[in-house]
Structure formats: C-alpha cells, structure tokens
Design a protein around this motif. Sequence first.
Motif, PDB file in Angstrom:
ATOM      1  N   PRO A   1       0.648  -3.359  -3.769  1.00  0.00           N
ATOM      2  CA  PRO A   1      -0.224  -2.482  -2.986  1.00  0.00           C
ATOM      3  C   PRO A   1      -0.168  -1.035  -3.492  1.00  0.00           C
ATOM      4  CG  PRO A   1       1.424  -3.613  -1.609  1.00  0.00           C
ATOM      5  CD  PRO A   1       1.861  -3.732  -3.026  1.00  0.00           C
TER       6      PRO A   1
ATOM      7  N   TRP B   1      -0.952   2.141  -1.878  1.00  0.00           N
ATOM      8  CA  TRP B   1      -1.244   2.548  -0.507  1.00  0.00           C
ATOM      9  C   TRP B   1      -2.188   3.743  -0.472  1.00  0.00           C
ATOM     10  CZ3 TRP B   1      -0.166  -0.953   2.903  1.00  0.00           C
ATOM     11  CH2 TRP B   1       0.888  -1.838   2.669  1.00  0.00           C
TER      12      TRP B   1
ATOM     13  N   ARG C   1       0.551   3.338   5.683  1.00  0.00           N
ATOM     14  CA  ARG C   1       0.492   2.068   4.967  1.00  0.00           C
ATOM     15  C   ARG C   1      -0.302   1.012   5.745  1.00  0.00           C
ATOM     16  NH1 ARG C   1       5.740   0.904   1.212  1.00  0.00           N
ATOM     17  NH2 ARG C   1       5.710   2.928   0.131  1.00  0.00           N
ATOM     18  N   THR C   2      -1.486   1.405   6.129  1.00  0.00           N
ATOM     19  CA  THR C   2      -2.382   0.465   6.808  1.00  0.00           C
ATOM     20  C   THR C   2      -3.471  -0.061   5.878  1.00  0.00           C
ATOM     21  OG1 THR C   2      -3.854   2.245   7.571  1.00  0.00           O
ATOM     22  CG2 THR C   2      -2.023   1.629   9.015  1.00  0.00           C
ATOM     23  N   ARG C   3      -3.738   0.650   4.787  1.00  0.00           N
ATOM     24  CA  ARG C   3      -4.772   0.242   3.832  1.00  0.00           C
ATOM     25  C   ARG C   3      -4.259   0.426   2.419  1.00  0.00           C
ATOM     26  NH1 ARG C   3      -7.547   2.531   8.112  1.00  0.00           N
ATOM     27  NH2 ARG C   3      -9.387   1.365   8.827  1.00  0.00           N
ATOM     28  N   PHE C   4      -4.694  -0.475   1.525  1.00  0.00           N
ATOM     29  CA  PHE C   4      -4.248  -0.360   0.145  1.00  0.00           C
ATOM     30  C   PHE C   4      -5.294  -0.929  -0.800  1.00  0.00           C
ATOM     31  CE2 PHE C   4      -2.715  -4.518   1.519  1.00  0.00           C
ATOM     32  CZ  PHE C   4      -2.941  -5.352   0.425  1.00  0.00           C
TER      33      PHE C   4
END
Length: 482
Positions: free
Chosen positions: A317, A319, A324-327
């Motif tokens: 990922p 980030w 760290r909710t989207r990558f």
Amino acid sequence: MITPLPSAGCASSPQAERRSPSCPRTANGHGRPGSMRLADTLRLGAYLARTRWLLRFRNRAAFDDWQRRQVQRFLDKHLPLSPFYRDYAGQPLSALPVIDKQTMLARFDDMNTAGVSLDEATRVALAAETTRDFAPELRGMTVGLSSGTQGTRGVFLVAHEERARWAGIMMARTLPNALMRRLLIGARPVKVAFFLRANSNLYTTLKSRRVDFRFHDLLRGVDCHLPALIEQQPDLVVAPASILARLAQHAANGALPIRPQRIISVAEVLEADDKARIEQAFGMNVHQLYQCTEGFLGYTCEAGVLHLNEEFVHIEPEWLDKERTRFVPIVTDFSRTTQLIVRYRLDDVLRVRLTPCACGAAGRAIEAVEGRCDDVLWLPGAHHGALVALYPDMVRQAVTSAPAALPDYRIEQHGMAWRIAVADEAEASHAALTASLQRLAARHALTPPVFQRMPFADTDAHVKRRRIRCVGRPATNQENHA
C-alpha cells in the motif's frame, strides 16, 4: 481498472463465427484457436481446487510468512530470465524499482521473458481490435490491449499455462456453491454471459463442454444482445456496472426475462445508485471482480465483501492519508512468468474496510475501489490555501443527497472551475447538484469552485464510464488530504 470471461452468439465477431473449431492455426502454427492442452486442463483443475479449498491459513501472520516464501521463490526463479531485472537477481523485493505504465511500455522488450517486442505485440493486438477476431496468438501467447482510459493503452502477454492458471483461479473465486457442483458433477453446463469492449483468448480459456461461455461485443451496443441473452438464460452475467444497470432497466421493464444466479460487475467503479438498481431488478447482491492489465487483483467473497487476491498477488500500500484509510496499490503478481509485473504502481484509489470479514479469506478486505487517482478532485483550504483531496466516494455521497442529479451526471474539474452535467438537462437538477457540491466544500472548509454548466453526453457502451474526473488541479504546489 477491472475485467474477466467469453464466446458465441450474436456477440461473436463474424470472423470468429466463420472459423471452424477444427481449423488449424494459420498465424503461427501453435494449434487451434482457444484449444487447451491436457497439461493446461490439469493445471486449470489443480488451481481451481487449490484456490477454492486448499489455501487456508490460521491467521494473517501465517499467511504473510507463506506469501513471503512464494514471492522469494518467484524472484529467484523468474527475475534472471528478464533482461530488465537480471541485474536485480538476488535482491529483496523492496530493493527493486517501482515502475508504472510508462516504464512498462518503454522497457517492454526487456521486461518480458519471451523475447517479444512491443512493436510485434502491439501489431497483433491492434489487428485483433480492428478485425474483431481475437483468436490469433503470437508464438502461442495471448496478446491484448488495455482500454486506455487514461490515454496510453497498455499491452499484456499471457502464455498457455498462465491462461489455464488464471481460469482455474477465476472459477474458484466466482462460482457459488450450486454452480460449482454443477461444473464438477452436473449434467448441464454452467452458462456465462460476458459483456466487454474486447474478447481475448484469456477469457475463452473458460469455454468448454462444462462452461457455455458467450462473449457479447459492446462495440455493437447492448440492446442487440438481448435475444441471445434470453435464449441462453445465463447463470452468470458479467459486465461493466453501467451495462448491468442498462440490463437491469430492461429486466425491470419485463423486456429481459432472465434469472441468473450471480451478477458480477467488472471494468468500472460500481456506484451506489447502479448497485441498488441492479440488485432490485435481479433480486441479489452484485459481486465485483477487480482485474486489470496488471493482474487479477480482487473479488467479492461469499459474505459480500471485496478482498484482494493476495494468494497470488503481493500488494504494497502507498498510503494517501495519515489515517491509512486509502491507498494506491503497488503490485507484484507472483503467478505471472511471461510479462513480469513487479512493483507496478497502479493509478487506482482503494479504500480500506475498517471491520474484518468473517469469511476466513486471507486477502485483506477493502471497502471499495473508488476510482483512479485522476478521479480525485482538489480544492484549496479556505484558511490555509493548501490543496485538499476530495476522494471520489466523498463526491458520490454528495451526489446521492441531490437525487435529482441521478440516474446520471458528469463532473469535470478544470482548475477552480467544476463543469457539471446532469442527464435530464433540467435547471432544477443542475441547481440541486451544484448546491450539494457547495455543501461538500463547506463541510471540509474548502474554497468553493466556480460551477459551470456543460451539456450532458452519454458514454458509448464500449467506453468505460467515468462520472468524476480531474482534468486539471488548481494552481498551487501545496497539497493536503481531507
């Protein structure tokens, strides 16, 4: 960003329909079109069984340890066969360069292990696109083109054994239990209807006495395929989300009396309004396959959760936010040995699922494939001036609060101007969507854009639909994330 399966009916090209199954290969002398050798058939069955029933792990730590060994074995065996990676042999994965589509195309000749040049691969793929005859191979390999959503079209190579492996994994991931039993011991074949812009020998690998696989060419539109779809009565319908929504409309109107056991969305982002429309029309949850030129990356499990296909693809990922909710995924496909996909940075935005899935799959669960990086819109903060990212799902949620803008809309960012279009062209619909987007900017304390109205243009059936697109960011060097 996504893809899977194919074969006869009104969707087949005239050239493919005229070609006899026993006709010898004329392009390269490597056998019949779409034929599968005994070794490949056994390989398909082995990967189906392994993927479906054998790859089970006690916990994530046990899986990570297993995957590390698989990746290292892949690097040790296959990296020295590629001129590009030969000098990296013996180094850990983290020491290898991160590449993208431009690098892959620029170094295509050196990155594959078959000695195929980009010119000859492109020539074969373009000939197939032009004639709509996707049977010819190049030295026994399948060659294909990506859709070119972002301009330059990618090229992919798949060898016979890789096709069989892919088919086994694909069937293991997509077939519900009832259809799996029919595939293995049933009297009738599993019937699959597949809609996409282009066919491929990769997809037709699935066609056999056990699988009635029919490809429907979206260059011919959608409605012309309805009679063949009704005649086949498919068990699985696989298509881009926008095409599934059109089929759902026909089903709701009584013009498409079919009762599939599974609906699978591919190639496009599955948006909430399309998902609801499809599920209401067919009375079942919509599954997804996340596949692209770089590999088979994700699938929906039986619990209805999207998982990464990490038993065959290593994902690093990158980030996009501190929470760290989207990558953005950096992909190493350790199941492909002809065109090496090693630390390939995709342009997709994936949103993490915050709650674990109870299905037991090793691959991490994700909430959604939100879209591409250039589907992210940007506005300066009202107080600090730094650019802030508005991710596609944030914008889609704002749109759903303005239902007058549905069933279809377009949003394009050109600097501080957002061009807006709604399907019905009504002033009230445009005003409702504009107001909702203004509230979105205010909620995140952003400087609102200038809204401009543009004519609505529907997307052709064979073109990937993109409702949200950033053509150009506002002029600033500062960035932040919402």
